[in-house]
Scaffold this motif. Structure first.
Motif, mmCIF file in Angstrom:
data_model
loop_
_atom_site.group_PDB
_atom_site.id
_atom_site.type_symbol
_atom_site.label_atom_id
_atom_site.label_comp_id
_atom_site.label_asym_id
_atom_site.label_seq_id
_atom_site.Cartn_x
_atom_site.Cartn_y
_atom_site.Cartn_z
ATOM 1 N N SER A 122 0.845 -1.202 0.000
ATOM 2 C CA SER A 122 0.000 0.000 0.000
ATOM 3 C C SER A 122 0.880 1.251 0.000
ATOM 4 C CB SER A 122 -0.945 -0.016 1.200
ATOM 5 O OG SER A 122 -0.286 0.357 2.383
ATOM 6 N N LEU A 174 1.694 1.958 -3.549
ATOM 7 C CA LEU A 174 0.546 2.552 -4.241
ATOM 8 C C LEU A 174 0.440 4.043 -3.915
ATOM 9 C CD1 LEU A 174 -2.167 -0.236 -3.675
ATOM 10 C CD2 LEU A 174 -0.878 0.231 -5.765
ATOM 11 N N ALA A 230 -7.718 -1.905 -7.024
ATOM 12 C CA ALA A 230 -7.680 -0.716 -6.167
ATOM 13 C C ALA A 230 -8.252 0.500 -6.895
ATOM 14 C CB ALA A 230 -6.251 -0.440 -5.718
ATOM 15 N N THR A 257 -4.015 -4.888 0.754
ATOM 16 C CA THR A 257 -3.326 -3.884 -0.059
ATOM 17 C C THR A 257 -4.328 -3.243 -1.023
ATOM 18 O OG1 THR A 257 -1.272 -5.130 0.102
ATOM 19 C CG2 THR A 257 -1.401 -3.511 -1.655
ATOM 20 N N ALA A 283 -6.570 -0.869 1.058
ATOM 21 C CA ALA A 283 -5.858 0.378 1.376
ATOM 22 C C ALA A 283 -5.705 1.229 0.118
ATOM 23 C CB ALA A 283 -4.486 0.054 1.978
ATOM 24 N N GLY A 284 -5.356 0.570 -0.992
ATOM 25 C CA GLY A 284 -5.199 1.291 -2.259
ATOM 26 C C GLY A 284 -6.497 1.941 -2.689
ATOM 27 N N TYR A 311 -7.039 5.024 -0.728
ATOM 28 C CA TYR A 311 -6.168 6.091 -1.258
ATOM 29 C C TYR A 311 -6.769 6.663 -2.533
ATOM 30 C CZ TYR A 311 -2.375 4.367 1.775
ATOM 31 O OH TYR A 311 -1.606 3.980 2.827
ATOM 32 N N GLY A 321 -1.924 2.623 6.316
ATOM 33 C CA GLY A 321 -1.142 1.816 5.380
ATOM 34 C C GLY A 321 0.219 1.439 5.926
ATOM 35 N N ASP A 322 0.841 2.326 6.687
ATOM 36 C CA ASP A 322 2.168 2.018 7.226
ATOM 37 C C ASP A 322 2.098 0.853 8.218
ATOM 38 O OD1 ASP A 322 3.294 3.984 5.713
ATOM 39 O OD2 ASP A 322 3.169 5.510 7.278
ATOM 40 N N LEU A 374 -0.281 -1.408 8.318
ATOM 41 C CA LEU A 374 -0.631 -2.590 7.524
ATOM 42 C C LEU A 374 0.606 -3.185 6.855
ATOM 43 C CD1 LEU A 374 -2.718 -4.420 6.043
ATOM 44 C CD2 LEU A 374 -2.793 -2.659 4.270
ATOM 45 N N ASP A 375 1.352 -2.335 6.155
ATOM 46 C CA ASP A 375 2.546 -2.828 5.456
ATOM 47 C C ASP A 375 3.542 -3.431 6.438
ATOM 48 O OD1 ASP A 375 1.415 -1.945 3.157
ATOM 49 O OD2 ASP A 375 2.782 -0.272 2.814
ATOM 50 N N GLY A 376 3.682 -2.786 7.595
ATOM 51 C CA GLY A 376 4.622 -3.277 8.606
ATOM 52 C C GLY A 376 4.240 -4.668 9.086
ATOM 53 N N LEU A 397 2.330 -6.928 7.488
ATOM 54 C CA LEU A 397 2.469 -7.902 6.409
ATOM 55 C C LEU A 397 3.939 -8.238 6.172
ATOM 56 C CD1 LEU A 397 -0.184 -6.440 3.928
ATOM 57 C CD2 LEU A 397 -0.448 -8.385 5.464
#
Lengths: 110, 582
Positions: free
Chosen positions: A55, A58, A91, B316, B319-320, B323, B347-348, B350-352, B354
């Motif tokens: 993300s 993106l 997305a 992802t 979240a995308g 955005y 998102g940060d 989430l990414d962390g 994953l």
């Protein structure tokens, strides 16, 4: 992740290889911003070597779209892997960006 | 489940006075909670050195051995190593450490059931099998609670320790409040000191709590109802509930100040009370869970990796999409709505999460670790996602189908890790009707033009509908879809929700990877109905991988069918076979 920059006429092509994830998205953003700061406002991201986008990645793509929206600016992506294409399509990003099958096809359209 | 490496109530690796026992000192080795090794507590009384749970690591045992040796040189006291229970992560580290395992100076004390498991090298009761750790048989000098399973009268016996120390052992039933009883064994020393043991089975048959002064060492009682822990060999729900009720009553009796768990940080008795009430509620709900043996751990770990792959992609995308909505609203000058959409998922974070699983899984496979570690790590990541996922708010903006499947994905894994079978409700369904319902659901906008026009007088309603209209992107919009359904609508035995999820995942996979045309068809024979989904066209994507994802295969099996995939000229085809209802 590694990024190779090449110039094609007035266009800058950033060929990205590897994962665009939480640790590398910032590097991609820095590379893009550097090119824009140098006055390169026709930017093609070649994602042929990108196997994964997070993300955070993106978000970098969207932020770039916001920076390159003046008349004469160009911004596109090409050679998306099936995995990355799927994430971008679902997305909603494929309706914001121009996406091409190859560098040649993208540059010909500019 | 995973408190920090804390020791606010006792400073780790420092000798200090035990609360409520002025002439007793403690040296605590506190670890971040995991299944590799427990906390360890070394206690010096006027009569002996007591080491509660030497842990599962040689490095940890060596630190303890250094402290023991120094202390023994100074005092000449014998060492008693006592286990809260005989799981390998609580004791295996001492095996290669002679200072902790020297019959001339030390003795091992374990509840009778655990003592026999150690003496017989039982790989199941000790969890050596699940945790992938072998150990040598060890003589256990003191079988605690060894005479009989329960004790209604007071019994006294003598125990001989090294250094010619003899202590009395008194056994009775302790009642912290009327109607609640706990088997107790008290070790009485000539100095007048005592160490009390309470038999608290449930996590394992040999689990005990150990009391020194106003400090209680409770082993794994706080974790006994946790996913990935409940259901281990020897786990017993009824025993656990009784033990939790007993210790809760004891905690409330005002005789304990500090509680030292087998994993994670030391806590006050008030904090322990709150936690134990939660554990008790969880334990009462754990009826009919499957035993967590090596086979189930491996199965759960495979499911974990499949789920995490889908979770990675789905979250992802979520979240995308948020955005994307924020971006469009920003372009329209609707800053407030852009912020509203852009802050619904971090998102940060989430990414962390994953990324942390990906790194863990890579290290796990590189080092060939046991499955339970991977399953528990996935449980940890998924638990955090479940807690932070604002499902209802997100569903107001983006496709309910995406949000619902994301929620179901998280809960399916949590359910499996807890020892339950994820629900599958197979029923007779009209197959073509189900397929048409999925296609229709993926074809239209969340709200019509008329709805939006009708809302223009109500600013809040208009904002809500506009966000939803932008956030919902019908998957099949712009895609040519054909459905050859045949003349009848076969009645098949499937879980309708799971089948609909599977079909949606497949259609997303085909469209997402570039298909511009979808052809669905249903054929039947006497026993089966076969659904084919073929995606063709598209120039930007290369089509999905030639092998069908493990997650799709499992989902199809749970839905009541079997799935295969193949590449076709210019596309890809999935085939689902389901049984016709009788």
């Amino acid at each position: 992740m590694d990024i190779t920059t090449t110039m094609h006429g007035g266009a800058t092509v950033l060929a990205v290889n590897g994962r665009v994830d939480t640790t590398t998205a910032g590097d991609l953003e820095s590379a893009i911003n550097s090119r824009i700061a140098e006055g390169n406002r026709r930017l093609l991201l070649d994602f042929g070597g990108v196997t994964y986008i997070s993300s955070g990645g993106l978000r970098v793509l969207l932020a770039t779209a916001k920076k390159l929206r003046n008349d004469g600016d160009r911004y596109a992506l090409c050679r998306l892997s099936p995995e990355v294409h799927k994430v971008m399509k679902l997305a909603g990003f494929t309706s914001i960006f121009s996406i091409y099958a190859s560098q040649d096809e993208a540059l010909a359209a500019w | 489940m995973l408190p920090g490496n804390g020791g606010e109530l006792l400073t780790p690796r420092t000798w200090q006075t035990v609360p409520g026992a002025a002439d007793t000192r403690i040296f605590a080795e506190i670890r971040k909670a995991d299944v590799i090794s427990s906390n360890s507590y070394l206690i010096q009384t006027p009569d002996l050195l007591l080491l509660v749970d030497p842990g599962g690591l040689l490095s940890q045992a060596e630190i303890l051995a250094t402290a023991v040796t120094r202390c023994r040189d100074d005092t000449g006291l014998p060492l008693m190593v006592m286990l809260t229970h005989a799981h390998v992560d609580h004791f295996i580290g001492m095996q290669a450490c002679p200072a902790l395992f020297d019959p001339e100076h030390s003795i091992l004390a374990v509840h009778d059931a655990g003592a026999m498991a150690i003496e017989r090298r039982d790989p199941n009761l000790t969890q050596g099998e699940v945790l992938g750790r072998e150990f040598a048989a060890m003589p256990v000098g003191v079988h605690l609670f060894g005479d009989s399973k329960c004790c209604d009268t007071i019994r006294t016996k003598e125990i001989r320790l090294p250094h010619k120390v003899t202590i009395s052992c008194v056994r009775d039933r302790f009642s912290p409040e009327p109607g609640i009883y706990i088997d107790r064994e008290c070790l009485l020393f000539s100095s007048g000191h005592r160490i009390e043991l309470y038999h608290t089975p449930g996590h394992s048959p040999d689990s005990c709590c150990i009391r020194v002064g106003r400090t209680l060492f409770i082993g794994d009682l706080l974790f006994a109802a946790n996913p990935g822990i409940a259901g281990l060999c020897g786990w017993d729900q009824d025993d656990l509930i009784r033990s939790l009720e007993g210790m809760l009553a004891m905690f409330k009796s005002g005789t304990i100040d500090i509680v030292c768990p087998g994993h994670g940080r030391i806590i006050t008795v008030n904090h322990a009370c709150t936690m134990l009430e939660g554990v008790l509620a969880d334990a009462r709900a754990l009826t009919d869970i499957a035993e967590l043996n090596r086979h189930r751990a491996e199965e759960t770990a495979r499911f974990a990796e499949d789920c995490m792959e889908e979770i990675n992609e789905l979250f992802t995308i979520l979240a995308g999409r948020l955005y994307y909505v924020a971006h469009v609203m920003d372009e329209l000058g609707e800053t407030d709505m852009a912020v509203q959409a852009g802050t619904l998922m971090d998102g940060d974070v989430l990414d962390g999460l994953l990324e942390s699983f990906r790194e863990f899984a890579a290290a796990h496979h590189a080092q060939d670790h046991v499955s339970i570690h991977l399953a528990l790590k996935a449980g940890q990541v998924i638990g955090k996602l479940e807690r932070s996922f604002m499902k209802d708010k997100v569903a107001r903006i983006i496709d309910v189908s995406l949000v619902t499947r994301a929620g179901r994905l998280l809960s399916s894994y949590s359910t499996m890790l807890r020892g339950f079978t994820p629900p599958r409700e197979r029923e007779a369904c009209a197959l073509c009707t189900v397929i048409e319902s999925v296609i229709i659901g993926l074809s239209g906008p969340s709200c019509s033009d008329d709805d939006i026009l009708a809302s223009t007088d109500d600013e809040a309603a208009f904002s809500r509908l506009l966000l939803a209209r932008i956030g919902t992107r019908p998957l099949l919009d712009g895609i040519r879809v054909s459905f050859a359904r045949g003349t009848d609508d076969p009645c098949v035995l499937i879980d309708r929700d799971l089948f609909s999820d599977l079909l949606t995942y497949i259609l997303e996979d085909l469209v997402g990877t570039g298909a511009e045309e979808l052809a669905l068809g249903v054929t039947t024979d006497q026993a089966c109905a076969t659904v084919t989904i073929t995606g063709t066209g598209g120039k930007n994507g290369g089509g999905p991988a030639s092998t069908v994802r493990g997650f799709f295969l499992r989902l199809c099996e749970r839905a009541g069918g079997s799935l295969s995939g193949e590449c076709t000229p210019g596309g890809h085809r999935y085939t689902i076979a389901v049984n016709r209802a009788a």
